[in-house]
Design a protein around this motif. Sequence first.
Motif, PDB file in Angstrom:
ATOM      1  N   ASP A 229      42.179 -95.460 -25.233  1.00  0.00           N
ATOM      2  CA  ASP A 229      42.928 -94.239 -25.557  1.00  0.00           C
ATOM      3  C   ASP A 229      43.835 -94.452 -26.770  1.00  0.00           C
ATOM      4  N   ALA A 230      44.269 -95.671 -26.974  1.00  0.00           N
ATOM      5  CA  ALA A 230      45.092 -95.980 -28.150  1.00  0.00           C
ATOM      6  C   ALA A 230      44.849 -97.424 -28.548  1.00  0.00           C
ATOM      7  N   VAL A 231      45.081 -97.700 -29.825  1.00  0.00           N
ATOM      8  CA  VAL A 231      44.902 -99.054 -30.364  1.00  0.00           C
ATOM      9  C   VAL A 231      46.164 -99.392 -31.150  1.00  0.00           C
ATOM     10  N   VAL A 232      46.665-100.616 -30.968  1.00  0.00           N
ATOM     11  CA  VAL A 232      47.816-101.063 -31.755  1.00  0.00           C
ATOM     12  C   VAL A 232      47.407-102.321 -32.514  1.00  0.00           C
ATOM     13  N   LEU A 233      47.471-102.245 -33.825  1.00  0.00           N
ATOM     14  CA  LEU A 233      47.061-103.361 -34.668  1.00  0.00           C
ATOM     15  C   LEU A 233      48.271-104.250 -34.971  1.00  0.00           C
ATOM     16  N   CYS A 234      48.234-105.470 -34.472  1.00  0.00           N
ATOM     17  CA  CYS A 234      49.352-106.411 -34.647  1.00  0.00           C
ATOM     18  C   CYS A 234      48.808-107.742 -35.155  1.00  0.00           C
ATOM     19  N   GLY A 235      47.912-107.680 -36.132  1.00  0.00           N
ATOM     20  CA  GLY A 235      47.176-108.870 -36.561  1.00  0.00           C
ATOM     21  C   GLY A 235      47.889-109.786 -37.529  1.00  0.00           C
ATOM     22  N   GLY A 236      49.135-109.465 -37.888  1.00  0.00           N
ATOM     23  CA  GLY A 236      49.891-110.364 -38.751  1.00  0.00           C
ATOM     24  C   GLY A 236      49.530-110.240 -40.226  1.00  0.00           C
ATOM     25  N   ALA A 237      50.280-110.970 -41.031  1.00  0.00           N
ATOM     26  CA  ALA A 237      50.049-111.025 -42.481  1.00  0.00           C
ATOM     27  C   ALA A 237      49.571-112.434 -42.788  1.00  0.00           C
ATOM     28  N   THR A 238      48.265-112.620 -42.794  1.00  0.00           N
ATOM     29  CA  THR A 238      47.741-113.985 -42.847  1.00  0.00           C
ATOM     30  C   THR A 238      47.087-114.356 -44.175  1.00  0.00           C
ATOM     31  N   GLU A 239      47.116-113.432 -45.144  1.00  0.00           N
ATOM     32  CA  GLU A 239      46.535-113.754 -46.460  1.00  0.00           C
ATOM     33  C   GLU A 239      47.495-114.680 -47.201  1.00  0.00           C
ATOM     34  N   ARG A 240      47.065-115.938 -47.427  1.00  0.00           N
ATOM     35  CA  ARG A 240      47.977-116.924 -48.019  1.00  0.00           C
ATOM     36  C   ARG A 240      48.099-116.744 -49.524  1.00  0.00           C
ATOM     37  N   ARG A 241      49.304-116.944 -50.022  1.00  0.00           N
ATOM     38  CA  ARG A 241      49.513-116.930 -51.475  1.00  0.00           C
ATOM     39  C   ARG A 241      48.994-118.264 -52.031  1.00  0.00           C
ATOM     40  N   PHE A 440      47.796 -97.307 -34.076  1.00  0.00           N
ATOM     41  CA  PHE A 440      49.152 -97.658 -34.495  1.00  0.00           C
ATOM     42  C   PHE A 440      49.137 -99.068 -35.099  1.00  0.00           C
ATOM     43  N   THR A 441      50.203 -99.433 -35.776  1.00  0.00           N
ATOM     44  CA  THR A 441      50.301-100.798 -36.297  1.00  0.00           C
ATOM     45  C   THR A 441      51.761-101.236 -36.288  1.00  0.00           C
ATOM     46  N   ALA A 442      51.978-102.539 -36.042  1.00  0.00           N
ATOM     47  CA  ALA A 442      53.351-103.050 -35.929  1.00  0.00           C
ATOM     48  C   ALA A 442      53.394-104.517 -36.325  1.00  0.00           C
ATOM     49  N   GLY A 443      54.590-104.987 -36.614  1.00  0.00           N
ATOM     50  CA  GLY A 443      54.798-106.398 -36.943  1.00  0.00           C
ATOM     51  C   GLY A 443      54.431-106.693 -38.392  1.00  0.00           C
ATOM     52  N   ASP A 444      54.074-107.943 -38.657  1.00  0.00           N
ATOM     53  CA  ASP A 444      53.815-108.376 -40.037  1.00  0.00           C
ATOM     54  C   ASP A 444      52.681-107.586 -40.683  1.00  0.00           C
ATOM     55  N   MET A 445      51.743-107.113 -39.872  1.00  0.00           N
ATOM     56  CA  MET A 445      50.617-106.359 -40.425  1.00  0.00           C
ATOM     57  C   MET A 445      51.126-105.070 -41.095  1.00  0.00           C
ATOM     58  N   ARG A 446      52.211-104.525 -40.574  1.00  0.00           N
ATOM     59  CA  ARG A 446      52.787-103.304 -41.127  1.00  0.00           C
ATOM     60  C   ARG A 446      53.894-103.586 -42.142  1.00  0.00           C
ATOM     61  N   ARG A 447      54.777-104.545 -41.815  1.00  0.00           N
ATOM     62  CA  ARG A 447      55.952-104.741 -42.663  1.00  0.00           C
ATOM     63  C   ARG A 447      55.813-105.908 -43.633  1.00  0.00           C
ATOM     64  N   GLY A 448      54.726-106.706 -43.508  1.00  0.00           N
ATOM     65  CA  GLY A 448      54.602-107.921 -44.317  1.00  0.00           C
ATOM     66  C   GLY A 448      55.277-109.076 -43.609  1.00  0.00           C
ATOM     67  N   GLN A 449      55.118-110.254 -44.184  1.00  0.00           N
ATOM     68  CA  GLN A 449      55.626-111.478 -43.562  1.00  0.00           C
ATOM     69  C   GLN A 449      57.115-111.329 -43.251  1.00  0.00           C
TER      70      GLN A 449
END
Length: 483
Positions: A229-241, A440-449
């Motif tokens: 019914d709902a999905v929350v994406l909290c996969g983090g910001a994992t693309e390394r510089r 929805f999305t939350a955490g680093d995936m939304r706000r960055g590291q």
Amino acid sequence: MGQLGGFKIHKRQDETNTKIKDRLKNYEEFTVPVPSNDATKQGSRCMDCGIPFCHSACPLGNLIPDFNDLVHKGEWKRALEILHATNNFPEFTGRLCPAPCEKACVLGIIDQPVSIENIEKMIVEKGFSEGWIVPKPPQIRTNKTVAVIGSGPAGLATAQQLNRAGHNVTVFERDDAIGGLLRYGIPNFKLDKKVIDRRVAILQQEGIVFKTNINVGVNYSVENLHNFDAVVLCGGATERRSLPIKGIDSKGVEQAMDYLTQQTKVLYNSEFEEEQIQATDKHVIVIGGGDTGSDCVGTANRQGAKSVTNFEIMPKPPQSRSEKTPWPFWPLQLKTSTSHEEGCDRNWLINTKEFITNEEGELTALKTVEVEWKTTTNQRPQLVEKPNTEKIWECDLALLALGFTGPKSSLAEQLGIERDARSNYKAEYGKYQTNVPNIFTAGDMRRGQSLIVWAIAEGREAALEVDKCLEGISNLPTKGKND
Ligand code: SF4
């Protein structure tokens, strides 16, 4: 308030650390707790400020003066309830948070601030040792299902809040164990993985379903998400510089996160088969400060590196400020971590120009140049090279701890989710809702590291929005309010 003015009698007392020569022999946590009697004195140092800046500075809105007072009175169980009311996982923040609350503590103007972070850790550890922290499954279940993608602090907080609201929550984790960055991005000596395991066990007993080794969009089709019914994406910001300079692909130039992950996996899996990045008997240079750089320093010393050097960028020089502003500059202070104390040659304002290799393509040295902050009219301060300061550093393992640029996952593209200008997953401000309904999305995936405390805060707030979306209203708490 039990005792006002305790700070006049009692000095700040922090946890102590075991001797460096002892703690370098293993990967275990090395802090020695403050004795319980002394902990109550630490609580009494709080002034119960009319405007508690500590509370405002905490992304979770922790009710800090309240639990300080309860600790002072020895009412630990009630203190735990107050702490848990705003923070799902004080055992993580009590170990790993840079404690913006303490930087904002009013007592810091004239004395050492209240040891808020350590008080938080003592409360939750007492809670576990006394058996007060037990599963609290919801009394009523809705028939709604929610998929949480990612099991870092944002995903776990989202899952626990939505489960409390009665929804049926499944957490998907791409790695082989739950915890995200907590599990493999932070060394054991800072966060023993048993601390994660005991909390995950409670979440499971509360009814949350965890699925590991499932990388949604890679080995699990996004089409399956339509069953929720709902999905929350909290996969983090994992693309390394990275550092796109000559020699970046040499043998011996490695990403810090690969190095830390491997070391933790080796500790827990005696049959670990990948070729391991090892610092033993090597001259190691860690490029990048911050917590990840510091964690590499601690790990390299435990592996028996011949030398450990750290290059860090010094913060910009402070801007002028009013003399009426009494707080110390923050976060511009230079931080010396316990890993730095264990042995490290720290160098600031060094720019790496080239990774030098031998004929076999193996790293042998780094070429660097010194830089300095310069401001010209109408310009922000910029780092510019200092002439005639090039230097060659002997090095056979270089670890890049340069931060992350955003989410690595292609879920956004597969699900049709817009990204923002920094390539993070875009969501309506304060609502956590993406442009795709019910995702929805939350955490680093939304706000960055960012910080663990922000991830937990976003997870809680996103859960509230998901609950409102599914049920029309929500009884989940908002920031800084009791459950
Ligand atoms: Fe206590 Fe410091 Fe918060 Fe004031 S700002 S209430 S002294 S912890």
